[in-house]
Design an enzyme around this catalytic site. Structure first.
Site, PDB file in Angstrom:
ATOM      1  N   GLU A 159       5.229   7.677  19.157  1.00 43.17           N
ATOM      2  CA  GLU A 159       3.962   7.997  18.482  1.00 43.17           C
ATOM      3  C   GLU A 159       2.956   8.651  19.430  1.00 43.17           C
ATOM      4  O   GLU A 159       1.751   8.628  19.170  1.00 43.17           O
ATOM      5  CB  GLU A 159       3.361   6.712  17.888  1.00 43.17           C
ATOM      6  CG  GLU A 159       4.281   5.945  16.948  1.00 43.17           C
ATOM      7  CD  GLU A 159       4.658   6.732  15.695  1.00 43.17           C
ATOM      8  OE1 GLU A 159       3.827   7.504  15.192  1.00 43.17           O
ATOM      9  OE2 GLU A 159       5.816   6.595  15.238  1.00 43.17           O
ATOM     10  N   VAL A 175       3.690  -5.143  13.939  1.00 47.45           N
ATOM     11  CA  VAL A 175       3.239  -3.753  13.893  1.00 47.45           C
ATOM     12  C   VAL A 175       3.439  -3.261  12.464  1.00 47.45           C
ATOM     13  O   VAL A 175       4.441  -3.593  11.817  1.00 47.45           O
ATOM     14  CB  VAL A 175       3.980  -2.871  14.934  1.00 47.45           C
ATOM     15  CG1 VAL A 175       5.485  -2.866  14.743  1.00 47.45           C
ATOM     16  CG2 VAL A 175       3.440  -1.435  14.920  1.00 47.45           C
ATOM     17  N   PHE A 176       2.452  -2.510  11.976  1.00 44.15           N
ATOM     18  CA  PHE A 176       2.483  -2.018  10.594  1.00 44.15           C
ATOM     19  C   PHE A 176       2.812  -0.531  10.603  1.00 44.15           C
ATOM     20  O   PHE A 176       2.161   0.261  11.289  1.00 44.15           O
ATOM     21  CB  PHE A 176       1.098  -2.236   9.963  1.00 44.15           C
ATOM     22  CG  PHE A 176       0.963  -1.726   8.555  1.00 44.15           C
ATOM     23  CD1 PHE A 176       1.354  -2.514   7.468  1.00 44.15           C
ATOM     24  CD2 PHE A 176       0.432  -0.460   8.304  1.00 44.15           C
ATOM     25  CE1 PHE A 176       1.217  -2.053   6.167  1.00 44.15           C
ATOM     26  CE2 PHE A 176       0.292   0.012   7.001  1.00 44.15           C
ATOM     27  CZ  PHE A 176       0.693  -0.784   5.939  1.00 44.15           C
ATOM     28  N   GLY A 177       3.830  -0.151   9.845  1.00 43.82           N
ATOM     29  CA  GLY A 177       4.208   1.262   9.726  1.00 43.82           C
ATOM     30  C   GLY A 177       3.913   1.776   8.336  1.00 43.82           C
ATOM     31  O   GLY A 177       4.170   1.092   7.340  1.00 43.82           O
ATOM     32  N   TYR A 178       3.353   2.985   8.242  1.00 45.37           N
ATOM     33  CA  TYR A 178       2.999   3.558   6.928  1.00 45.37           C
ATOM     34  C   TYR A 178       3.597   4.944   6.719  1.00 45.37           C
ATOM     35  O   TYR A 178       3.443   5.538   5.653  1.00 45.37           O
ATOM     36  CB  TYR A 178       1.462   3.620   6.785  1.00 45.37           C
ATOM     37  CG  TYR A 178       0.842   4.415   7.913  1.00 45.37           C
ATOM     38  CD1 TYR A 178       0.481   3.780   9.105  1.00 45.37           C
ATOM     39  CD2 TYR A 178       0.694   5.792   7.823  1.00 45.37           C
ATOM     40  CE1 TYR A 178      -0.053   4.510  10.162  1.00 45.37           C
ATOM     41  CE2 TYR A 178       0.160   6.528   8.872  1.00 45.37           C
ATOM     42  CZ  TYR A 178      -0.211   5.884  10.040  1.00 45.37           C
ATOM     43  OH  TYR A 178      -0.714   6.608  11.090  1.00 45.37           O
ATOM     44  N   GLY A 179       4.223   5.495   7.766  1.00 48.84           N
ATOM     45  CA  GLY A 179       4.826   6.829   7.664  1.00 48.84           C
ATOM     46  C   GLY A 179       6.313   6.705   7.948  1.00 48.84           C
ATOM     47  O   GLY A 179       7.019   5.920   7.305  1.00 48.84           O
ATOM     48  N   SER A 180       6.770   7.435   8.961  1.00 53.89           N
ATOM     49  CA  SER A 180       8.205   7.377   9.276  1.00 53.89           C
ATOM     50  C   SER A 180       8.625   5.983   9.742  1.00 53.89           C
ATOM     51  O   SER A 180       9.800   5.629   9.665  1.00 53.89           O
ATOM     52  CB  SER A 180       8.563   8.410  10.340  1.00 53.89           C
ATOM     53  OG  SER A 180       7.932   8.101  11.558  1.00 53.89           O
TER      54      SER A 180
HETATM   55  C1  SIN Z   1       3.703   5.262  11.056  1.00 56.33           C
HETATM   56  O1  SIN Z   1       4.756   5.526  10.491  1.00 56.33           O
HETATM   57  O2  SIN Z   1       3.196   4.128  10.962  1.00 56.33           O
HETATM   58  C2  SIN Z   1       2.990   6.264  11.903  1.00 56.33           C
HETATM   59  C3  SIN Z   1       3.203   7.671  11.534  1.00 56.33           C
HETATM   60  C4  SIN Z   1       4.620   8.130  11.689  1.00 56.33           C
HETATM   61  O3  SIN Z   1       5.248   7.885  12.732  1.00 56.33           O
HETATM   62  O4  SIN Z   1       5.141   8.779  10.775  1.00 56.33           O
END
Ligand code: SIN
Length: 195
Positions: free
Chosen positions: A99, A23-28
């Protein structure tokens, strides 16, 4: 407006057929890792840019005053940096809940950018909040984004700390994300005007 995507996400992919997946995360999901993972690697995805255009009434704001959190918008400009986690599929129970406010799981190609896996790609999942979801707030000027974020807080804390923590993580990896860094800067100005 809340919009619970948990059931929708479960029907999108049957993850029980996998032993493990990425899984790829880009925010928190880059800096707040409240789930078990087998391995994690810095990574890029292509075709998207990060924007603070998604509303948050469950983490960084309230229904009356939603905060702003990251989503991805289509773009061919550059790579979008994030963190890839190899996880057991049971972890998605937690991630779907975390999410749930508008994010849908999408399949994506993830490219690892750290040694010894530079350039290696895998298929994985990413949580995206598209403009059709009811919590989507959309585009605004950097100053407007900063004012909204500066005055929002929710069960996961002050909205500005979402941006500060994300900006700090991006700096740590030498990533120059103009949008996030501009909002961070505008927030710091608001902070200094108040103090
Ligand atoms: C993420 O981090 O990949 C999704 C957005 C978030 O939860 O901030």
């Amino acid at each position: 407006m809340t919009f619970d995507t948990q059931l929708l996400n479960k029907s999108r992919q049957n993850l029980q057929t996998y032993d493990e997946l990425w899984v790829f995360g880009y925010g928190s999901l880059i800096y707040k890792v409240d789930f078990d993972y087998i391995e994690r690697r810095p990574a890029n995805i292509y075709g998207y840019e990060r924007r603070l255009w998604q509303g948050s009434s469950d983490h960084r704001g309230t229904i009356e005053k939603p905060g702003r959190v990251a989503t991805l918008i289509p773009s061919n400009k550059t790579a979008c940096f994030g963190m890839a986690y190899k996880v057991n599929p049971t972890v998605f129970e937690h991630l779907d809940h975390r999410e749930k406010n508008g994010y849908l799981r999408e399949e994506i190609e993830i490219e690892f950018i750290s040694s010894p896996n530079v350039g290696q790609t895998v298929r994985g999942l990413v949580y995206m909040a598209n403009p059709e979801n009811k919590a989507f707030l959309g585009e605004a000027s950097i100053d407007k984004l900063a004012i909204e974020i500066h005055t929002s807080r929710g069960p996961s804390g002050e909205n500005k700390h979402y941006v500060y923590d994300l900006a700090e993580s991006l700096r740590e990896y030498g990533v120059n994300d103009e949008h996030i860094l501009a909002v961070e800067q505008a927030l710091r100005v608001l902070d200094s005007n108040i103090n």
